[in-house]
Design an enzyme around this catalytic site. Structure first.
Site, PDB file in Angstrom:
ATOM      1  N   GLU A  73      53.340  34.631 -26.097  1.00 36.10           N
ATOM      2  CA  GLU A  73      53.085  33.269 -25.631  1.00 36.10           C
ATOM      3  C   GLU A  73      52.575  32.372 -26.755  1.00 36.10           C
ATOM      4  O   GLU A  73      52.046  32.843 -27.752  1.00 36.10           O
ATOM      5  CB  GLU A  73      52.032  33.304 -24.515  1.00 36.10           C
ATOM      6  N   CYS A 111      46.996  43.181 -26.839  1.00 38.34           N
ATOM      7  CA  CYS A 111      45.869  43.273 -27.773  1.00 38.34           C
ATOM      8  C   CYS A 111      45.142  44.579 -27.538  1.00 38.34           C
ATOM      9  O   CYS A 111      45.007  45.035 -26.399  1.00 38.34           O
ATOM     10  CB  CYS A 111      44.915  42.096 -27.573  1.00 38.34           C
ATOM     11  N   GLY A 117      46.314  38.607 -28.884  1.00 38.13           N
ATOM     12  CA  GLY A 117      46.158  39.483 -30.029  1.00 38.13           C
ATOM     13  C   GLY A 117      44.982  39.130 -30.913  1.00 38.13           C
ATOM     14  O   GLY A 117      44.418  38.039 -30.836  1.00 38.13           O
ATOM     15  N   GLU A 118      44.604  40.076 -31.740  1.00 38.65           N
ATOM     16  CA  GLU A 118      43.526  39.892 -32.718  1.00 38.65           C
ATOM     17  C   GLU A 118      44.193  39.668 -34.075  1.00 38.65           C
ATOM     18  O   GLU A 118      44.783  40.602 -34.655  1.00 38.65           O
ATOM     19  CB  GLU A 118      42.634  41.140 -32.720  1.00 38.65           C
ATOM     20  N   THR A 159      29.654  35.767 -29.515  1.00 38.54           N
ATOM     21  CA  THR A 159      29.538  35.989 -28.062  1.00 38.54           C
ATOM     22  C   THR A 159      28.254  36.721 -27.663  1.00 38.54           C
ATOM     23  O   THR A 159      27.769  36.540 -26.555  1.00 38.54           O
ATOM     24  CB  THR A 159      30.824  36.659 -27.516  1.00 38.54           C
ATOM     25  N   CYS A 188      41.946  29.753 -22.982  1.00 36.15           N
ATOM     26  CA  CYS A 188      41.425  30.892 -23.746  1.00 36.15           C
ATOM     27  C   CYS A 188      41.106  32.050 -22.813  1.00 36.15           C
ATOM     28  O   CYS A 188      40.441  31.882 -21.794  1.00 36.15           O
ATOM     29  CB  CYS A 188      40.135  30.492 -24.467  1.00 36.15           C
TER      30      CYS A 188
HETATM   31  S1  SF4 Z   1      39.656  37.822 -26.748  1.00 34.39           S
HETATM   32 FE1  SF4 Z   1      41.180  37.989 -28.402  1.00 34.39          FE
HETATM   33  S2  SF4 Z   1      40.613  39.899 -29.457  1.00 34.39           S
HETATM   34 FE2  SF4 Z   1      39.613  39.967 -27.426  1.00 34.39          FE
HETATM   35  S3  SF4 Z   1      41.077  41.068 -26.096  1.00 34.39           S
HETATM   36 FE3  SF4 Z   1      41.480  38.876 -25.891  1.00 34.39          FE
HETATM   37  S4  SF4 Z   1      43.131  38.462 -27.365  1.00 34.39           S
HETATM   38 FE4  SF4 Z   1      42.197  40.429 -27.931  1.00 34.39          FE
END
Ligand code: SF4
Length: 383
Positions: free
Chosen positions: A95, A117, A164-165, A221, A338
């Site tokens: 996406e 992810c 993803g990271e 966080t 997000c």
């Molecule tokens: S916040 Fe970012 S790093 Fe954490 S699981 Fe979701 S996509 Fe992956």
């Protein structure tokens, strides 16, 4: 047969090197024209023949030029965020989100770096997917191209903050950022590209040492060791002290404020003890703190902080003497905000009532500011 490299995954000098290794003569300016021809600016027609016929035939034979398929696009009627669902040639779904910026008719693109992810952040729908595979640089560049080309205005930025990271796919993301910021590629200013990481310590160090000009956001966080590891499981791999040291290295190499993101989870990480812990950990750095309201429409999922909780946390953060910004994260109604990207069509994805309630809360938050595109056109155009 060797797989052919994709043109969108290479810089002009790499295109030239690949051709020369195959015995094809190509000048440096021709290699730049080849990339610029395939990535023309939005609204500009590429010249039909940027280089000679023989060289064009070699390029067609030696490089892949597959495109992502747009499976779905859905615009949030309230805030004009648009979520795109793409299918890669192998069927993988990913996406991207078109983000309207503060300035009218100006946009940024939120890009995914992986299919799913592996990080399993407790409040994130993508994390519940698990990791299917990394995205290739060309897939990120092509997602940007297609979103940009459909935008009703200028696209001046890109942010690696989708599925993803990014630092788990470090080399590919840096390569994609280099192509996006190349004057023959995406033509986005380097400092209008943002890379967000959950805090992969060795990669933050590498990034600092390499001196990139892209903006970096590190998700904190929580500044309390056990709690952070329970919310961001990958955090258990490195101590907070190691993360802080990596951030100091980044700050030493970078004159800007060091930006940390904080996903606000009501009653979980919005208390004064968190602000004090952050102060103890990073109080010596010049910070910017981005607060992001959690977007978790699951019944029984994480709730947003109340106004009183948020205000109390912002007040407690004053001890850091750092700008604190509550970031707008739009596209709720299309599961584009997000933490909501899960490679699904929004219809039937569930939680519509909760989505509406969350969306109504988001009216007065800060949106990203626009950035100017680089001056000057790409080689090979307008001549
Ligand atoms: S916040 Fe970012 S790093 Fe954490 S699981 Fe979701 S996509 Fe992956």
């Amino acid at each position: 047969m060797e797989p052919r490299p994709h043109l969108f995954g290479l810089l002009p000098e790499e295109i030239a090197a690949h051709l020369r290794a195959a015995g094809v003569e190509v000048r440096d300016d021709e290699a730049r024209r080849i990339l610029a021809h395939r990535l023309p600016p939005r609204g500009r027609r590429a010249p039909s023949r940027p280089v000679g016929r023989r060289l064009l035939a070699e390029v067609a034979a030696r490089f892949d030029d597959a495109a992502l398929e747009i499976v779905d696009r859905a615009e949030d009627p309230e805030d004009r965020f648009v979520k795109y669902l793409f299918r890669s040639p192998d069927g993988a779904l990913s996406e991207a989100v078109r983000i309207p910026l503060e300035k009218a008719d100006s946009f940024s693109v939120c890009l995914s770096s992986q299919v799913g992810c592996a990080m399993k952040c407790a409040f994130c729908a993508t994390g519940r997917l698990g990791l299917a595979r990394h995205l290739e640089p060309w897939e990120m560049v092509d997602a940007f191209r297609q979103v940009r080309d459909e935008a009703p205005g200028r696209v001046t930025g890109a942010v690696f903050q989708g599925q993803g990271e990014p630092f788990h796919n470090y080399d590919a993301v840096i390569r994609a950022a280099r192509i996006l910021s190349h004057p023959c590629g995406g033509r986005v200013r380097g400092d209008a590209i943002t890379i967000s990481t959950v805090g992969i310590v060795p990669r933050i160090r590498q990034y600092a040492a390499e001196g990139h000009r892209y903006r970096l956001i590190v998700s904190m966080t929580s500044a309390i060791e056990g709690k952070r590891a329970s919310l961001l499981p990958v955090a258990a791999k490195w101590s907070l002290a190691e993360l802080a040291e990596a951030l100091r290295e980044y700050a030493a190499a970078n004159p800007r404020l060091t930006t940390v993101a904080w996903v606000l989870l009501g009653g979980v990480n919005d208390g004064p003890e968190e602000a004090e812990a952050l102060h103890r950990l990073l109080g010596d750095l010049r910070l910017r703190i981005n607060l992001i309201d959690v977007n978790d429409p699951r019944p029984g999922g994480y709730r947003r902080s109340t106004d009183a909780e948020r205000k109390g946390f912002v007040n407690a953060l004053q001890v850091l003497k750092a700008p604190v910004v509550r970031r707008y994260s739009g596209g709720f109604r299309r599961h584009a905000a997000c933490g909501m990207l899960a490679a699904t069509r929004w219809e039937g994805a569930g939680g519509e009532a909760e989505i509406d309630a969350l969306a109504d809360e988001a009216k007065h938050m800060s949106r990203p500011r626009p950035s100017s595109p680089p001056a000057g056109g790409p080689p090979g155009f307008g001549d």
